[in-house]
Design a protein around this motif. Structure first.
Motif, PDB file in Angstrom:
ATOM      1  N   GLU A 100      -6.965  12.717   0.146  1.00  0.00           N
ATOM      2  CA  GLU A 100      -8.343  12.243   0.057  1.00  0.00           C
ATOM      3  C   GLU A 100      -8.466  11.048  -0.891  1.00  0.00           C
ATOM      4  O   GLU A 100      -9.219  10.107  -0.635  1.00  0.00           O
ATOM      5  N   VAL A 101      -7.663  11.116  -1.975  1.00  0.00           N
ATOM      6  CA  VAL A 101      -7.718  10.020  -2.949  1.00  0.00           C
ATOM      7  C   VAL A 101      -7.182   8.726  -2.329  1.00  0.00           C
ATOM      8  O   VAL A 101      -7.715   7.629  -2.567  1.00  0.00           O
ATOM      9  N   VAL A 102      -6.122   8.843  -1.494  1.00  0.00           N
ATOM     10  CA  VAL A 102      -5.585   7.650  -0.838  1.00  0.00           C
ATOM     11  C   VAL A 102      -6.653   7.019   0.049  1.00  0.00           C
ATOM     12  O   VAL A 102      -6.842   5.782   0.072  1.00  0.00           O
ATOM     13  N   GLY A 103      -7.393   7.832   0.793  1.00  0.00           N
ATOM     14  CA  GLY A 103      -8.473   7.290   1.608  1.00  0.00           C
ATOM     15  C   GLY A 103      -9.577   6.671   0.756  1.00  0.00           C
ATOM     16  O   GLY A 103     -10.173   5.646   1.123  1.00  0.00           O
ATOM     17  N   PHE A 104      -9.845   7.319  -0.405  1.00  0.00           N
ATOM     18  CA  PHE A 104     -10.890   6.819  -1.296  1.00  0.00           C
ATOM     19  C   PHE A 104     -10.524   5.449  -1.872  1.00  0.00           C
ATOM     20  O   PHE A 104     -11.349   4.523  -1.884  1.00  0.00           O
ATOM     21  N   ILE A 105      -9.292   5.292  -2.365  1.00  0.00           N
ATOM     22  CA  ILE A 105      -8.897   4.010  -2.971  1.00  0.00           C
ATOM     23  C   ILE A 105      -8.726   2.932  -1.907  1.00  0.00           C
ATOM     24  O   ILE A 105      -8.815   1.735  -2.203  1.00  0.00           O
ATOM     25  N   THR A 106      -8.465   3.347  -0.653  1.00  0.00           N
ATOM     26  CA  THR A 106      -8.401   2.356   0.424  1.00  0.00           C
ATOM     27  C   THR A 106      -9.779   1.759   0.678  1.00  0.00           C
ATOM     28  O   THR A 106      -9.921   0.550   0.925  1.00  0.00           O
ATOM     29  N   LYS A 107     -10.805   2.603   0.599  1.00  0.00           N
ATOM     30  CA  LYS A 107     -12.168   2.135   0.821  1.00  0.00           C
ATOM     31  C   LYS A 107     -12.715   1.400  -0.397  1.00  0.00           C
ATOM     32  O   LYS A 107     -13.490   0.443  -0.265  1.00  0.00           O
ATOM     33  N   TYR A 108     -12.290   1.851  -1.607  1.00  0.00           N
ATOM     34  CA  TYR A 108     -12.754   1.230  -2.856  1.00  0.00           C
ATOM     35  C   TYR A 108     -11.535   0.820  -3.676  1.00  0.00           C
ATOM     36  O   TYR A 108     -11.086   1.560  -4.565  1.00  0.00           O
ATOM     37  N   PRO A 109     -10.950  -0.331  -3.355  1.00  0.00           N
ATOM     38  CA  PRO A 109      -9.670  -0.723  -3.974  1.00  0.00           C
ATOM     39  C   PRO A 109      -9.767  -1.068  -5.462  1.00  0.00           C
ATOM     40  O   PRO A 109      -8.741  -1.264  -6.099  1.00  0.00           O
ATOM     41  N   ASP A 110     -10.980  -1.153  -6.035  1.00  0.00           N
ATOM     42  CA  ASP A 110     -11.074  -1.464  -7.459  1.00  0.00           C
ATOM     43  C   ASP A 110     -11.073  -0.212  -8.327  1.00  0.00           C
ATOM     44  O   ASP A 110     -11.276  -0.285  -9.551  1.00  0.00           O
ATOM     45  N   VAL A 111     -10.843   0.967  -7.719  1.00  0.00           N
ATOM     46  CA  VAL A 111     -10.751   2.227  -8.480  1.00  0.00           C
ATOM     47  C   VAL A 111      -9.428   2.253  -9.234  1.00  0.00           C
ATOM     48  O   VAL A 111      -8.374   1.924  -8.682  1.00  0.00           O
ATOM     49  N   SER A 112      -9.485   2.662 -10.500  1.00  0.00           N
ATOM     50  CA  SER A 112      -8.272   2.713 -11.324  1.00  0.00           C
ATOM     51  C   SER A 112      -7.807   4.152 -11.507  1.00  0.00           C
ATOM     52  O   SER A 112      -8.494   5.114 -11.135  1.00  0.00           O
ATOM     53  N   ASP A 113      -6.641   4.297 -12.116  1.00  0.00           N
ATOM     54  CA  ASP A 113      -6.104   5.634 -12.414  1.00  0.00           C
ATOM     55  C   ASP A 113      -7.045   6.392 -13.347  1.00  0.00           C
ATOM     56  O   ASP A 113      -7.221   7.618 -13.215  1.00  0.00           O
ATOM     57  N   GLU A 114      -7.642   5.681 -14.294  1.00  0.00           N
ATOM     58  CA  GLU A 114      -8.540   6.339 -15.248  1.00  0.00           C
ATOM     59  C   GLU A 114      -9.760   6.907 -14.536  1.00  0.00           C
ATOM     60  O   GLU A 114     -10.244   8.003 -14.877  1.00  0.00           O
ATOM     61  N   HIS A 115     -10.279   6.146 -13.548  1.00  0.00           N
ATOM     62  CA  HIS A 115     -11.424   6.661 -12.794  1.00  0.00           C
ATOM     63  C   HIS A 115     -11.054   7.955 -12.073  1.00  0.00           C
ATOM     64  O   HIS A 115     -11.831   8.934 -12.089  1.00  0.00           O
ATOM     65  N   ILE A 116      -9.908   7.974 -11.415  1.00  0.00           N
ATOM     66  CA  ILE A 116      -9.483   9.175 -10.670  1.00  0.00           C
ATOM     67  C   ILE A 116      -9.213  10.325 -11.637  1.00  0.00           C
ATOM     68  O   ILE A 116      -9.575  11.492 -11.359  1.00  0.00           O
TER      69      ILE A 116
END
Length: 742
Positions: A669-685
């Motif tokens: 799910e996280v891979v799909g999330f960062i694909t849609k929002y590529p500016d998400v960082s490790d700290e956000h997750i």
């Protein structure tokens, strides 16, 4: 020697004749029956030979008679030549005997020459003795302005003097020439007096040809007489009397040109400002046209055709004007003066109002002359004019900006147009001023219009920069006291409408209607202005939303509250204000406001993280997120913002990660999330996993490893939302020196 050896040609001819006869005979008598006519052929050839021999004898006889007559004539000529030689010898001896008598004749010849000279001197003595009386008479004639009679007597005295000097020159008596010149010294003064009167007449020629052309015609006749005398003496080239050539025709042109130049173009310094210069140029225009008409209609009839007097006067006026305009340009002219000068030189001068006047055409033609102002001078003057206009535009814009700045602090809203949109008079004032200057420049040349257009864009760009600085200053004062200015938001909206009006009007300034492009630098200045006003509006919205965002997340919010409802009220209030701005800026404000609300909501959720202690709390959190995001999305959809333009979808996507029941599926799910929002960082997750409260270290490690294996690149046109959200750095666990970290 034998006859054959002496005449080889005869032998050769005889052989040829025999061969030809043999050939003929063989051709004729090749049959036996032909031999019967042999006697006939013999008789015929015998007669033919007899005839030829008789002709030869007659020819030789006539040649012999001619030779005999020629020999007789040669003998007679030889006798005559011998007789002439004898006569010449006798004449030679007679001349040698008379040589002594010739010396006596030489003396007689010299005496005769002296007698002739003395006779000629005696003949001119009465004229020489009467020279001074003639001088007095000439002087009286000059005083009475009887110029033709005076000139005739001057020519007679000059001829007498020149003849005497010529005789002295031929005999090498140069010492006596000084005495003659001294005796005729009064002639020089009379010539100077006559010349002075002539040049005074030429100097007043434009007046005289209208009032009394007789004097002017008299002066021209005298000048032409002198020119003929000059030409005659120069052609003879034996002796050139003193004072010759006089060159009075050239002097005539010079005096006429000096008169024209001095009368109109050496006037005292005129007023360099617009009204004084306009009056001066109008006077020049009127006087030049009237004087050229006098030259064309009257003076031309008073001078010989080869004078080309109209062309000379036209060229003189043209050259004098060229120098005069350069003198005027050395003054510190204002913009009106520079404009008048350019208009007069480039448009008025060639128009039917001046050199193209119907009364002057077609005889007057200045097209063959050099330009009144060179291309370099025109370009230099245009640049000076542009600099003056630039200073005026800057001053005017600065006053407009000061008035606009004061308007922002008034205790009333800005004015509105007929559709209810906020606005001020600034765009109309600025565009009218720039457009008027561009249109005025179009009356001169296309190059000046282009220069003014370029200057206008530069000044508009600089004005936008100063307007932005004034807006920043106003924003700083508003930050210190939100009650000042009272209608800060309304004026910001008016600024956005003004900026849009300027952006839509800039293209109309271009001289070429086919080219309506806005320069990139000016468009960037307009964009910066719009961005700054939008930023100040969003800061106002943020200040009103922050007290509400500080309550997120909380247990009270989780259990159900009206926080988002209050946020919607604030947003709706601002949206009503935004409706006073024209599209597409209104839509841009809504989109930026929605992005601000979404980012503030996510920031509050991620920065003040709330850890779910149970599955029930996690479900409660997901329900609250769904309600809030849905309420906000419906609000912005109702305001006219399409769902595809909204950033609140990130809240729905983040909720899906929190609502996922099986943590083991989080990596996918996280891979799909960062694909849609590529500016998400490790700290956000990591913060998001902490909010769930049920993620083990192993799952967290797998999720972060999966993110590392799928690095993302921001696509073009992507609107970042997470990159502006900073999350707290997790605290490192406290460890003893020799212990192991948990």
């Amino acid at each position: 020697a034998s006859p054959d050896e002496e005449w080889p040609e005869a032998e050769k001819a005889e052989k040829l004749a025999r061969g030809a006869a043999l050939k003929w005979a063989s051709g004729v008598f090749y049959r036996p029956e032909k031999l019967e006519g042999l006697g006939h052929y013999r008789r015929r050839e015998t007669q033919r030979n007899s005839s030829i021999q008789s002709r030869l004898k007659s020819t030789v006889q006539s040649y012999l008679e001619g030779v005999s007559a020629g020999l007789e004539q040669l003998r007679s000529a030889a006798q005559e030549v011998q007789s002439v030689c004898q006569d010449l010898g006798a004449a030679r001896w007679a001349l040698l005997d008379s040589a002594d008598h010739f010396q006596g004749l030489q003396q007689m010849r010299e005496l005769m020459e002296q007698h002739v000279q003395l006779a000629s001197v005696v003949q001119v003595l009465p004229q020489i003795f009467s020279v001074h009386e003639v001088f007095s008479h000439i002087l009286q004639l000059l005083h009475g302005q009887h110029l033709l009679e005076a000139h005739v007597e001057i020519m007679m005295v000059e001829q007498l003097r020149d003849n005497i000097l010529s005789q002295l020159h031929l005999r090498g008596l140069s010492s006596a020439q000084a005495t003659v010149l001294s005796y005729f010294s009064g002639l020089q003064e009379l010539n100077e007096s006559l010349a002075k009167q002539l040049w005074d007449i030429v100097g007043s020629s434009l007046r005289l040809v209208r009032e009394d052309p007789v004097l002017f015609v008299t002066a021209v006749r005298i000048i032409e007489r002198e020119e003929k005398i000059d030409d005659t003496l120069l052609l003879e080239a034996t002796f050139l009397p003193p004072g010759r050539p006089k060159g009075w025709r050239q002097k005539f042109y010079q005096v006429l040109q000096d008169t024209i130049t001095g009368a109109r173009f050496h006037a005292p310094r005129m007023d360099a400002e617009g009204p004084g210069l306009a009056k001066h140029l109008a006077a020049l225009q009127k006087d030049i046209v009237s004087e050229l008409c006098v030259v064309k209609d009257l003076m031309v009839q008073c001078v010989p055709a080869h004078y080309n007097i109209l062309s000379v006067c036209t060229a003189t006026y043209h050259q004098a004007l060229t120098g005069h305009l350069q003198e005027i340009l050395r003054e510190d002219l204002d913009k009106q003066g520079l404009f008048l000068l350019l208009e007069w030189a480039l448009r008025v001068y060639h128009s039917p109002e001046m050199m193209g006047h119907p009364d002057l055409l077609p005889e007057v033609d200045v097209s063959a002359l050099d330009p009144l102002m060179s291309s370099e001078l025109v370009d230099q003057t245009e640049r000076r004019y542009v600099m003056k206009v630039k200073a005026s535009v800057f001053e005017w814009m600065q006053r407009t900006l000061e008035v606009e700045f004061k308007e922002w602090f008034r205790e009333e809203e800005p004015e509105t147009d007929h559709q209810g949109f906020f606005q001020s008079a600034l765009p109309a004032i600025v565009m009218q001023m720039l457009n008027e200057n561009i249109q005025v420049a179009s009356l001169i040349t296309d190059s000046l219009q282009q220069k003014i257009y370029n200057m206008a864009l530069e000044e508009l760009e600089a004005f936008l920069g100063r307007l932005r600085e004034a807006l920043v200053q106003c924003g700083k004062e508003h930050q210190q006291d939100r009650a000042v200015p009272k209608y800060f938001i309304s004026h910001l909206l008016a600024v956005l409408n003004n900026n849009l009006a300027l952006s839509n009007s800039v293209s109309s300034l271009h001289p070429d209607t086919a080219c309506r492009e806005v320069p990139a630098s000016l468009q960037a200045a307009l964009d910066r202005m719009q961005k700054k006003a939008t930023q100040l509006l969003l800061e106002e919205l943020l200040l009103d939303l922050q007290p509400l965002c500080l309550q997120l997340p909380s247990r009270k919010w989780l259990s159900g509250s009206q926080l988002v409802g209050s946020m919607c009220e604030v947003i709706d209030k601002y949206a009503k204000d935004f409706s006073r701005v024209r599209k597409p800026v209104c839509t841009l404000l809504l989109a930026e406001s929605e992005l601000l609300v979404a980012s503030q909501y996510l920031r509050a959720l991620l920065q003040r993280k709330m850890v779910c202690k149970s599955r029930e709390e996690r479900g409660q959190l997901c329900h609250r997120l769904l309600q809030d995001a849905t309420q906000l999305r419906e609000l912005f959809c109702g305001l006219g913002l399409d769902r595809s333009q909204q950033s609140l979808e990130a809240v729905f996507a983040l909720r899906e990660l929190i609502c996922l029941k099986d943590p083991a599926l989080l990596s996918l799910e996280v891979v799909g999330f960062i694909t849609k929002y590529p500016d998400v960082s490790d700290e956000h997750i990591s913060t998001l996993l902490d909010i769930r409260g049920d993620v083990s270290k192993e799952v967290r490690h797998v999720v972060l490893e999966m993110m590392a294996q799928h690095p993302q690149v921001l696509p073009e046109g992507y609107r970042p939302i997470f990159s502006t959200i900073l999350v707290p750095v997790p605290e490192l666990p406290f460890c003893l020196r020799k212990g192991k970290c948990a």
